[in-house]
Design an enzyme around this catalytic site. Structure first.
Site, PDB file in Angstrom:
ATOM      1  N   SER A 260      -7.322  -6.713   5.817  1.00 27.01           N
ATOM      2  CA  SER A 260      -6.822  -5.452   5.914  1.00 27.01           C
ATOM      3  C   SER A 260      -6.507  -4.739   7.111  1.00 27.01           C
ATOM      4  O   SER A 260      -5.716  -5.503   7.763  1.00 27.01           O
ATOM      5  CB  SER A 260      -8.406  -4.445   5.113  1.00 27.01           C
ATOM      6  OG  SER A 260      -7.955  -3.372   4.857  1.00 27.01           O
ATOM      7  N   TRP A 351      -2.704  -1.076  -3.730  1.00 28.76           N
ATOM      8  CA  TRP A 351      -2.382  -0.538  -2.382  1.00 28.76           C
ATOM      9  C   TRP A 351      -1.741  -0.981  -1.406  1.00 28.76           C
ATOM     10  O   TRP A 351      -1.022  -0.692  -0.593  1.00 28.76           O
ATOM     11  CB  TRP A 351      -3.849   0.141  -2.081  1.00 28.76           C
ATOM     12  CG  TRP A 351      -3.856   1.354  -0.980  1.00 28.76           C
ATOM     13  CD1 TRP A 351      -4.398   1.314   0.340  1.00 28.76           C
ATOM     14  CD2 TRP A 351      -3.319   2.630  -1.087  1.00 28.76           C
ATOM     15  NE1 TRP A 351      -4.240   2.350   0.839  1.00 28.76           N
ATOM     16  CE2 TRP A 351      -3.496   3.217   0.204  1.00 28.76           C
ATOM     17  CE3 TRP A 351      -2.551   3.125  -2.313  1.00 28.76           C
ATOM     18  CZ2 TRP A 351      -3.216   4.586   0.312  1.00 28.76           C
ATOM     19  CZ3 TRP A 351      -2.296   4.615  -1.785  1.00 28.76           C
ATOM     20  CH2 TRP A 351      -2.618   5.290  -0.615  1.00 28.76           C
ATOM     21  N   HIS A 401      -9.515  -5.751  -3.329  1.00 24.69           N
ATOM     22  CA  HIS A 401      -9.353  -5.476  -1.856  1.00 24.69           C
ATOM     23  C   HIS A 401     -10.616  -6.245  -1.164  1.00 24.69           C
ATOM     24  O   HIS A 401     -11.725  -5.717  -1.103  1.00 24.69           O
ATOM     25  CB  HIS A 401      -9.030  -4.463  -1.407  1.00 24.69           C
ATOM     26  CG  HIS A 401      -8.518  -4.249  -0.048  1.00 24.69           C
ATOM     27  ND1 HIS A 401      -7.649  -4.620   0.682  1.00 24.69           N
ATOM     28  CD2 HIS A 401      -9.123  -3.685   1.310  1.00 24.69           C
ATOM     29  CE1 HIS A 401      -7.435  -4.566   1.843  1.00 24.69           C
ATOM     30  NE2 HIS A 401      -8.549  -4.027   2.236  1.00 24.69           N
TER      31      HIS A 401
END
Length: 420
Positions: A260, A351, A401
């Site tokens: 991330s 995303w 994620h």
């Protein structure tokens, strides 16, 4: 009739005003709405000349790093910083005798008031220097393992219920993200694991720079002053400085890894610091591996609004004019060449734009070709759980994620080829 016409006109006016005041959406999940875009060519230099040789690329590489520094991550201060390394604990029988565990603090000699970077290291018990994964963690070294002898970090933490209260870690945080760090598996495969809390370098909030490295290095008045991602990347290189002194680490085979926002930092660290032998980006998304010009998932505007401290101030000027960026993220990935690179996505993490991450990796091909290497070697977006590529690897796994055992299995295979 006049009243009807007046009423219709009033309705049209109200609708127009409402539409005019409704902001444009800042993200998109519809592939049909992505639109067309033209990517800058990494092999055309600032003077418009083609880059044809490795010598040409060496110059172009400097240009690209400068463009990313000026427009995205900010300028990393070039001044040398004196460091002091202090081993604070050693366990020669960690993981039930499988590993040596070391804890080392990195202090800044010229800035004694700055907090140290506290590094946790697991070393395989063998008679040779080990290749290593170096990555920052999100919630303190205590969250990487359930080992009660790892001290709880006293640094600022984002509040997460019982695990972190009033921005301080509690005992509930111990081992909270251990599943993301399969230490025993990594060590059994012959690799060292090196990690530190990213908040040691800079806490992740808009005022986090105060009292940390960006408060003493850089110029906060400049639009290209470095942001938090730049600081985290810089911190990874300082940990690498220490590892150069560690005889049980193979200093030629240290891999930068991150998930991330830390994946963005891992890429920027690897781009700037060629001592990293390979780079692994796990769902780094916007500002990481995903193309900025591709309007899908998180956008430049959204990330700058949600996290104004991550990038340099100038990056915000591109919020509504991404096409004016002089670079795009495929060029950041190309800066890793000719070293191995792994880019990973997750199918439920739209995303982060999995296809945009794939395309970022795909468009490194011409640069790797200069070195006689094949990057991905394909232009076809793979099905889930089907890794592709050669010097550059990519997979899109099922799930959200996160960092999973599946991800780590691919990274370990990737590392196995690096150390052959």
């Amino acid at each position: 009739m006049a009243r009807i016409l007046f009423s219709l006109a009033l309705i049209i006016l109200v609708v127009h005003l409402v539409n005019a005041q409704t902001p444009e959406p800042v993200f998109n999940y519809d592939e049909a709405k992505v639109g067309t875009y033209t990517l800058p060519d990494p092999l055309i230099d600032a003077k418009g000349k083609p880059v044809k040789t490795r010598a040409d690329w060496a110059n172009r590489r400097k240009e690209l790093i400068q463009l990313f520094a000026e427009n995205v991550y900010g300028q990393t201060p070039k001044q040398a910083v004196k460091l002091r390394f202090q081993t604070t604990a050693v366990d020669s029988s960690a993981l039930n005798g499988l590993a040596i565990r070391k804890q080392v603090s990195i202090f800044f000699i010229d800035y004694p008031k700055l907090p140290s970077i506290d590094v946790l290291i697991y070393l395989p018990k063998n008679n040779r220097a080990s290749a290593a994964f170096l990555g920052l963690n999100f919630c303190g070294n205590h969250c990487v393992t359930t080992d009660a002898t790892i001290p709880l970090s006293t640094r600022w933490m984002a509040n997460t219920g019982e695990a972190t209260i009033t921005n301080q870690a509690t005992g509930k945080a111990r081992g909270m993200q251990a599943r993301r760090w399969p230490v025993e598996t990594i060590v059994k495969r012959g690799y060292a694991l090196v990690t530190a809390y990213y908040g040691d370098i800079e806490p992740d909030h808009p005022k986090g720079w105060q009292g940390h490295i960006r408060s003493v290095l850089g110029d906060t008045t400049q639009p290209d002053n470095w942001g938090a991602i730049g600081a985290w990347a810089w911190g990874m290189s300082r940990i690498l400085d220490y590892l150069q002194t560690e005889p049980k680490i193979d200093t030629k085979r240290i891999m930068s890894i991150g998930h991330s926002r830390i994946g963005k930092a891992a890429l920027w660290a690897g781009a700037q610091d060629e001592r990293f032998a390979a780079v692994i980006s796990n769902e780094s998304g916007e500002g990481g591996a995903a193309l900025s010009r591709r309007w899908y998932g998180e956008t430049v505007e959204r990330i700058n609004t949600s996290f104004p401290h991550w990038f340099c101030v100038r990056y915000k000027t591109y919020n509504k004019h991404v096409v004016d960026l002089p670079i795009d993220q495929h060029e950041l990935l190309a800066l890793i060449a000719p070293r191995p690179l792994y880019v990973a996505s997750a199918s439920d993490d739209q995303w982060s734009d999995p296809k945009g991450e794939f395309l970022g990796a795909m468009h490194t091909e011409p640069v790797y070709k200069l070195y006689g290497k094949t990057a991905l070697g394909t232009t076809t977006f793979p099905t889930v759980n089907q890794p592709v590529g050669q010097t550059v690897r990519y997979h899109d796994r099922t799930g959200k994620h996160d960092v999973t055992d599946y991800d780590w299995e691919q990274y370990l295979r990737f590392a196995d080829e690096l150390v052959r």
